[in-house]
Design an enzyme around this catalytic site. Structure first.
Site, PDB file in Angstrom:
ATOM      1  N   ASP A  81      41.193  -0.790  28.573  1.00 28.42           N
ATOM      2  CA  ASP A  81      42.350  -0.591  27.705  1.00 28.42           C
ATOM      3  C   ASP A  81      43.348   0.424  27.882  1.00 28.42           C
ATOM      4  O   ASP A  81      43.644   1.412  27.425  1.00 28.42           O
ATOM      5  CB  ASP A  81      41.614   0.110  26.240  1.00 28.42           C
ATOM      6  CG  ASP A  81      40.711  -1.042  25.796  1.00 28.42           C
ATOM      7  OD1 ASP A  81      40.616  -2.213  26.152  1.00 28.42           O
ATOM      8  OD2 ASP A  81      39.837  -0.799  24.912  1.00 28.42           O
ATOM      9  N   ASP A 107      40.428  -5.340  30.235  1.00 25.69           N
ATOM     10  CA  ASP A 107      41.534  -5.668  29.052  1.00 25.69           C
ATOM     11  C   ASP A 107      42.550  -4.363  29.155  1.00 25.69           C
ATOM     12  O   ASP A 107      42.948  -3.679  28.150  1.00 25.69           O
ATOM     13  CB  ASP A 107      40.778  -5.350  27.782  1.00 25.69           C
ATOM     14  CG  ASP A 107      39.987  -6.438  27.552  1.00 25.69           C
ATOM     15  OD1 ASP A 107      39.876  -7.543  28.172  1.00 25.69           O
ATOM     16  OD2 ASP A 107      38.979  -6.531  26.704  1.00 25.69           O
TER      17      ASP A 107
END
Length: 288
Positions: free
Chosen positions: A128, A149
């Protein structure tokens, strides 16, 4: 239009030459320059102190020049602040870092405003890294590093000539478009995808997740199927994933998922920078 919501720079690094966001299309010319120097040679020693002096609903471009150093700050630019132009002395000289580890507070940057642009900035993390949250965003020649991600959110963003560095097994993108009529998505054009892996080009953070790689050089170790439906298994026809005119020393799409979209030139035209995020010409009106 609101300029920015929150830009969070925790323990992961954001090393930037400059980035800017516009409150509206009619921001007035640069009114003043604020110097940040942690050694005391400027107007303020911290970035947040400088930002706090910018009035709410500001309609004049205000430059905040950040001199070299590592600034241990978690800075925030709130929605009532606009027309702000942050400028550093280079990715390897002006570094903003913070040590934070809770949920999405651990991202290098949370970008939630409309009409924000980043030029030659660096975002380094693992999971992230860049919360590309909401609004129209432009990333030009930036460096973005991570594994899981590490570019995620619901924004409508165009990444041009950026370097995407994969540092471990994971997923480059997790784009969250949730309805077919939503305009958001991520477009990567003329980007270099490098690093270790194996990695997926993306997985579906939303039911209509949309990511397009166009004219990119992809030299990272990409998982043969390329894309993961995640929680959208069984509804893959709703996902909008594209690889067009890409290349690489070991780039091979022969085993890609069957639901990868194929676009002709007319369809690709809708995902150029000007048509996708710059319909009203806001990028050209920035003081860059």
């Amino acid at each position: 239009m609101h300029c920015t919501s929150v830009i969070s720079l925790p323990w992961l690094l954001l090393v930037c030459t400059y980035f800017s966001g516009s409150w509206s299309l009619d921001c007035k010319p640069i009114a003043r320059t604020i110097i940040v120097d942690q050694s005391g040679g400027g107007d303020y020693k911290t970035i947040q102190a400088a930002l706090d002096t910018i009035p709410d609903y500001n309609d004049q471009w205000t430059k905040v020049h950040i001199r070299p150093g590592t600034y241990l700050e978690k800075i925030k630019i709130f929605p009532v602040k606009g027309c702000i132009f942050l400028e550093g002395d280079g990715r390897d000289k002006t570094i903003i870092s913070w040590d934070d580890h809770s949920s999405t507070d651990a991202v290098a940057a949370a970008v939630g405003g409309d009409k924000q642009a980043f030029y030659d900035c660096g975002f380094s993390g693992y999971q992230d890294t860049l919360w590309d949250q909401a609004g129209r965003h432009y990333f030009s020649e930036c460096y973005i590093e991570g594994a899981v991600d590490f570019i995620f959110g619901y924004a409508q963003s165009f990444y041009e000539k950026c370097t995407i560095n994969v540092t471990g097994y994971g997923y480059i993108t997790a784009q969250g478009r949730s309805k077919p009529d939503e305009t958001n998505g991520y477009v990567f054009e003329q980007c270099n995808v490098v690093g270790t892996g194996p990695t997926y080009l993306g997985r579906a953070y939303g039911a209509y997740s949309r990511v397009i790689y166009h004219s990119c050089t992809i030299d990272a170790d990409i998982v043969p199927q390329g894309w993961d439906p995640w929680f959208q298994a069984g509804h893959e026809e709703n996902l909008y994933y594209v690889e067009s005119d890409c290349k690489g020393a070991h780039y091979d799409t022969s085993k890609r998922v069957k639901w990868l979209k194929k676009l002709d030139n007319n369809q690709l035209e809708d995902f150029t920078r000007d048509k996708f995020i710059n319909q009203d010409g806001w990028i050209e009106k920035q003081p860059v």
